[in-house]
Design an enzyme around this catalytic site. Structure first.
Site, short mmCIF file in Angstrom:
data_model
loop_
_atom_site.label_atom_id
_atom_site.label_comp_id
_atom_site.label_asym_id
_atom_site.label_seq_id
_atom_site.Cartn_x
_atom_site.Cartn_y
_atom_site.Cartn_z
N GLY A 1 -8.94 5.47 2.01
CA GLY A 1 -9.77 6.32 2.87
C GLY A 1 -11.11 6.04 3.15
CG HIS B 1 -5.12 8.26 3.47
ND1 HIS B 1 -4.60 8.85 2.59
CD2 HIS B 1 -5.42 6.83 2.81
CE1 HIS B 1 -4.38 8.17 1.45
NE2 HIS B 1 -4.81 7.01 1.79
CB THR C 1 -9.18 4.51 9.71
OG1 THR C 1 -8.18 5.14 9.34
CG2 THR C 1 -9.72 5.05 11.13
CG ASP D 1 -2.05 0.96 1.39
OD1 ASP D 1 -2.52 1.58 0.13
OD2 ASP D 1 -2.22 1.27 2.40
ZN LIG Z 1 -4.42 5.34 0.86
#
Ligand SMILES: [Zn+2]
Length: 290
Positions: free
Chosen positions: A209, A180, A233, A82
């Site tokens: 995100g 993000h 997240t 990533d």
């Molecule tokens: Zn990203």
């Protein structure tokens, strides 16, 4: 089964009209949560590691964990880098056995981004791996930018068409209003822009995100051509909140398994929900091991 490429799982997703979840990992419990969720839902899955995760866990550990997880399942699994920003790091990941890498040249002017991305595509394809590029800049939720500044960072559809034609990437990350990190308000996605991009390119589109984006917005994005959806997240929140709860409920606990086990379960249940929203649940297919 052995790891498969990003191009393969996204081609299948594109043919059937769903998106594959790309979940970030940085330790054994999160890898197990992702694989457990994929098996429970019968979903192809992308396990991704950022440069930060590789620095934390070590490239060999990440690769071995994901390879071990893939070897023991019939679910197609992609191991993806990533936000690779460093050419050397991308090469190290390819040599280690990653079946896909992202090269994020979005901070460079278009010409330089194209040149860097094309260079990575040539090498990765020669090694049988896939490449994701990024055009437009996906910021952080903490960035304080005005509406006009935000517009200026978004992907220009015509540039996306040129970018995919000249680089040959297997997937394209676009900036359409997601960010993000943890959103403070409701994220505002530019669906018109997404539709315009999808109308000009055949390359699968990637949404970064995506944690905290409402399910209905995610479903709409999938209907408009998004085929890879990145989640980090929401996993972090579920994992750490479960750890906090376990510690609060048992302040004397000294067994890490009693703290990390519930965290692993909490992460898996968030991932399972995402797979159903993305439409990847129940989509096992006959994979061609790469
Ligand atoms: Zn990203």
């Amino acid at each position: 089964m052995p790891l498969v490429t990003l191009a393969e799982v996204l081609q299948e997703a594109d043919a059937k009209g769903y998106a594959v979840g790309a979940f970030n990992c940085n330790n054994m419990e999160i890898v197990q949560a992702i694989i457990g969720a994929a098996e429970a839902e019968g979903a192809p899955v992308i396990i991704q590691a950022s440069q930060g995760a590789i620095k934390y866990a070590g490239l060999d550990y990440i690769t071995s964990l994901v390879r071990t997880a893939a070897a023991g399942t019939r679910v197609p699994v992609v191991l993806h880098l990533d936000h690779g920003t460093d050419f050397e790091q991308v090469l190290r990941c390819l040599r280690a056995g990653f079946t896909s890498v992202m090269i994020d040249g979005s901070k460079y002017p278009l010409e330089e981004n194209i040149a860097l991305t094309r260079r990575v595509v040539e090498i990765a394809h020669a090694m049988g791996a896939s490449v994701e590029g990024e055009l437009g800049r996906i910021g952080g939720t903490e960035d304080h930018v005005s509406v006009s500044e935000r517009e200026a960072t978004m992907t220009v559809p015509e540039e996306a068409a040129r970018f995919v034609a000249e680089t040959g990437v297997d997937a394209l990350a676009v900036a359409i209003g997601t960010a993000h990190g943890r959103y403070k308000g409701k994220p505002q996605l530019d669906f018109e822009r997404l539709a315009a991009i999808d109308g000009l390119i055949n390359t699968p589109i990637v949404l970064h995100g995506s944690s905290g984006v409402p399910d209905e917005d995610i479903r709409r994005a999938v209907a408009l051509g998004v085929r890879k959806i990145n989640i980090d997240t929401d996993i972090r929140i579920a994992f750490v909140e479960a750890m906090r709860r376990a510690l609060a409920d048992n302040p004397e606990e000294i067994d890490p398994r009693k703290v990390l086990g519930p965290a692993r379960d909490a992460a898996a249940s968030v991932i399972r929900h995402k797979m159903r929203v993305f439409g990847s649940a129940g989509r096992l297919y006959n994979s061609i091991p790469g």
